[in-house]
Write a protein that holds these residues in place. Structure first.
Motif, mmCIF file in Angstrom:
data_model
loop_
_atom_site.group_PDB
_atom_site.id
_atom_site.type_symbol
_atom_site.label_atom_id
_atom_site.label_comp_id
_atom_site.label_asym_id
_atom_site.label_seq_id
_atom_site.Cartn_x
_atom_site.Cartn_y
_atom_site.Cartn_z
ATOM 1 N N LEU A 208 6.793 -11.606 6.876
ATOM 2 C CA LEU A 208 6.602 -13.019 7.195
ATOM 3 C C LEU A 208 6.885 -13.816 5.928
ATOM 4 N N GLN A 209 7.949 -14.627 5.942
ATOM 5 C CA GLN A 209 8.344 -15.386 4.764
ATOM 6 C C GLN A 209 7.909 -16.837 4.895
ATOM 7 N N GLY A 210 7.697 -17.480 3.750
ATOM 8 C CA GLY A 210 7.304 -18.881 3.758
ATOM 9 C C GLY A 210 6.967 -19.359 2.364
ATOM 10 N N THR A 211 6.174 -20.424 2.297
ATOM 11 C CA THR A 211 5.775 -20.999 1.019
ATOM 12 C C THR A 211 4.266 -20.894 0.857
ATOM 13 N N PHE A 212 3.844 -20.534 -0.349
ATOM 14 C CA PHE A 212 2.423 -20.414 -0.672
ATOM 15 C C PHE A 212 1.931 -21.690 -1.342
ATOM 16 N N GLU A 213 0.691 -22.037 -1.045
ATOM 17 C CA GLU A 213 -0.003 -23.111 -1.738
ATOM 18 C C GLU A 213 -1.384 -22.608 -2.134
ATOM 19 N N ASN A 214 -1.894 -23.102 -3.255
ATOM 20 C CA ASN A 214 -3.255 -22.780 -3.672
ATOM 21 C C ASN A 214 -4.208 -23.815 -3.095
ATOM 22 N N LYS A 215 -5.171 -23.340 -2.317
ATOM 23 C CA LYS A 215 -6.130 -24.221 -1.666
ATOM 24 C C LYS A 215 -7.505 -24.059 -2.317
ATOM 25 N N GLU A 216 -8.548 -24.502 -1.620
ATOM 26 C CA GLU A 216 -9.914 -24.417 -2.142
ATOM 27 C C GLU A 216 -10.292 -22.975 -2.422
ATOM 28 N N ASN A 217 -11.134 -22.788 -3.418
ATOM 29 C CA ASN A 217 -11.601 -21.461 -3.832
ATOM 30 C C ASN A 217 -10.443 -20.552 -4.245
ATOM 31 N N GLN A 219 -7.692 -19.925 -2.902
ATOM 32 C CA GLN A 219 -7.043 -19.173 -1.830
ATOM 33 C C GLN A 219 -5.562 -19.527 -1.780
ATOM 34 N N ARG A 220 -4.730 -18.490 -1.645
ATOM 35 C CA ARG A 220 -3.294 -18.693 -1.480
ATOM 36 C C ARG A 220 -2.989 -18.772 0.009
ATOM 37 N N VAL A 221 -2.412 -19.874 0.436
ATOM 38 C CA VAL A 221 -2.182 -20.137 1.853
ATOM 39 C C VAL A 221 -0.681 -20.157 2.128
ATOM 40 N N LEU A 222 -0.256 -19.417 3.130
ATOM 41 C CA LEU A 222 1.151 -19.306 3.485
ATOM 42 C C LEU A 222 1.475 -20.180 4.691
ATOM 43 N N THR A 223 2.503 -21.000 4.557
ATOM 44 C CA THR A 223 3.098 -21.685 5.700
ATOM 45 C C THR A 223 4.410 -20.984 6.011
ATOM 46 N N PRO A 224 4.502 -20.260 7.117
ATOM 47 C CA PRO A 224 5.681 -19.420 7.367
ATOM 48 C C PRO A 224 6.902 -20.230 7.773
ATOM 49 N N THR A 225 8.062 -19.737 7.358
ATOM 50 C CA THR A 225 9.343 -20.324 7.735
ATOM 51 C C THR A 225 10.235 -19.338 8.476
ATOM 52 N N SER A 226 9.967 -18.046 8.351
ATOM 53 C CA SER A 226 10.771 -17.050 9.060
ATOM 54 C C SER A 226 9.997 -15.746 9.173
ATOM 55 N N LEU A 227 10.361 -14.965 10.177
ATOM 56 C CA LEU A 227 9.809 -13.633 10.385
ATOM 57 C C LEU A 227 10.976 -12.663 10.465
ATOM 58 N N LEU A 228 10.933 -11.617 9.640
ATOM 59 C CA LEU A 228 12.005 -10.633 9.575
ATOM 60 C C LEU A 228 11.468 -9.257 9.949
ATOM 61 N N LEU A 229 12.190 -8.557 10.802
ATOM 62 C CA LEU A 229 11.851 -7.200 11.209
ATOM 63 C C LEU A 229 13.047 -6.306 10.917
ATOM 64 N N PHE A 230 12.826 -5.213 10.162
ATOM 65 C CA PHE A 230 13.897 -4.304 9.786
ATOM 66 C C PHE A 230 13.585 -2.877 10.247
ATOM 67 N N TYR A 231 14.598 -2.208 10.779
ATOM 68 C CA TYR A 231 14.579 -0.770 10.998
ATOM 69 C C TYR A 231 15.636 -0.195 10.055
ATOM 70 N N VAL A 232 15.222 0.672 9.124
ATOM 71 C CA VAL A 232 16.105 1.083 8.037
ATOM 72 C C VAL A 232 16.195 2.602 7.965
ATOM 73 N N ALA A 233 17.424 3.111 7.934
ATOM 74 C CA ALA A 233 17.614 4.553 7.870
ATOM 75 C C ALA A 233 17.249 5.122 6.506
ATOM 76 N N ASP A 234 17.604 4.425 5.429
ATOM 77 C CA ASP A 234 17.333 4.924 4.074
ATOM 78 C C ASP A 234 17.348 3.752 3.105
ATOM 79 N N ALA A 235 16.195 3.136 2.905
ATOM 80 C CA ALA A 235 16.117 1.977 2.023
ATOM 81 C C ALA A 235 16.101 2.366 0.549
ATOM 82 N N LYS A 236 15.750 3.609 0.245
ATOM 83 C CA LYS A 236 15.697 4.027 -1.156
ATOM 84 C C LYS A 236 17.093 4.297 -1.710
ATOM 85 N N SER A 237 17.980 4.817 -0.883
ATOM 86 C CA SER A 237 19.357 5.102 -1.318
ATOM 87 C C SER A 237 20.319 4.627 -0.233
#
Length: 248
Positions: A208-217, A219-237
């Motif tokens: 879940l991608q987006g922008t973080f803001e620092n709020k009270e106490n 807390q880092r709060v995310l406002t999402p801008t996109s959602l990415l889902l990956f199925y990967v055969a070999d991400a290491k190589s």
């Protein structure tokens, strides 16, 4: 049209554990999970601006007895050639052949085919699917799905949160091998809602991608801008172009 990349984002997401995560937008300072606020329970749909979390969770009961195997997405399987993947897309989504677009990556020398799919996730809005073929093998090495304003002008931060929570809850019950599973891990520019691998180190990553803001106490709060889902055969190589050692 959105440029499709395989790495470095996925390599980083597979190698981090609890501190020093890496994502597509670069590294972030080390973070201890205990310092972040808790996320909403799986299946819940927090409102936009809900606090981000950094926690790991145990896999569902019976995961060892029912190990998840990741071989692709629906009828499209890792190792297939482009013609077979196109046929799988047409079969899976009742699509017309001209709905599938092609795209090349000039730096990784991979080839992709893409298609917009309404309601890929029920009531989730229109997503863009991408199928990536390796530099040397010319076979399927990655399948991705993206939800954002770019894929659906009507999508909202609340809808992205809802989609992310639905998919996270689904994957938590799928029986991925316990080590490693990552859930709700902050990274640069977002949160890894879920990351799991099978016995062959093929992976599913929900980001879940987006922008973080620092709020009270603090807390880092995310406002999402996109959602990415990956199925990967070999991400290491991954099967992408790399300059041979010693050339430069």
């Amino acid at each position: 049209m959105r440029k499709i990349y395989l790495v470095p984002a996925l390599v980083g997401l597979l190698t981090f554990v609890a501190t020093g995560p890496v994502a597509a937008q670069g590294a972030v300072p080390k973070q201890k999970a205990a310092q972040a606020p808790k996320a909403a329970a799986a299946g819940a749909a927090p409102a936009a601006g809900a606090p981000a979390a950094a926690t790991t969770e145990a896999p569902s009961a019976g995961a060892d007895d029912k190990a998840k195997s990741i071989d692709g997405f629906r009828s499209a399987k890792f190792g297939m050639g482009e013609a077979d993947v196109r046929a799988a897309m047409i079969k899976d989504f009742n699509a017309k052949p001209d709905a599938i677009k092609a795209q090349d990556n000039a730096s990784e020398l991979t080839h992709s085919i893409l298609m917009s799919v309404p309601e890929l996730l029920p009531n989730g809005g229109t997503a863009e699917l991408s199928y990536v073929f390796g530099y040397k093998s010319k076979s399927l090495i990655q399948v991705g799905a993206v939800w954002s304003k770019g894929t659906d002008a009507a999508i909202t931060p609340e809808k992205l949160f809802s989609n992310a929570n639905i998919l996270r809850a689904h994957f938590m019950g799928e029986g991925f091998k316990p080590d490693p599973i990552a859930v709700n891990m902050p990274v640069a520019g977002g949160i890894v809602m879920f990351r799991g691998s099978d016995a062959k180190d093929r992976s599913v990553i929900l980001l879940l991608q987006g922008t973080f803001e620092n709020k009270e106490n603090n807390q880092r709060v995310l406002t999402p801008t996109s959602l990415l889902l990956f199925y990967v055969a070999d991400a290491k190589s991954p099967d992408i172009f790399k300059l041979p050692p010693g050339q430069f």
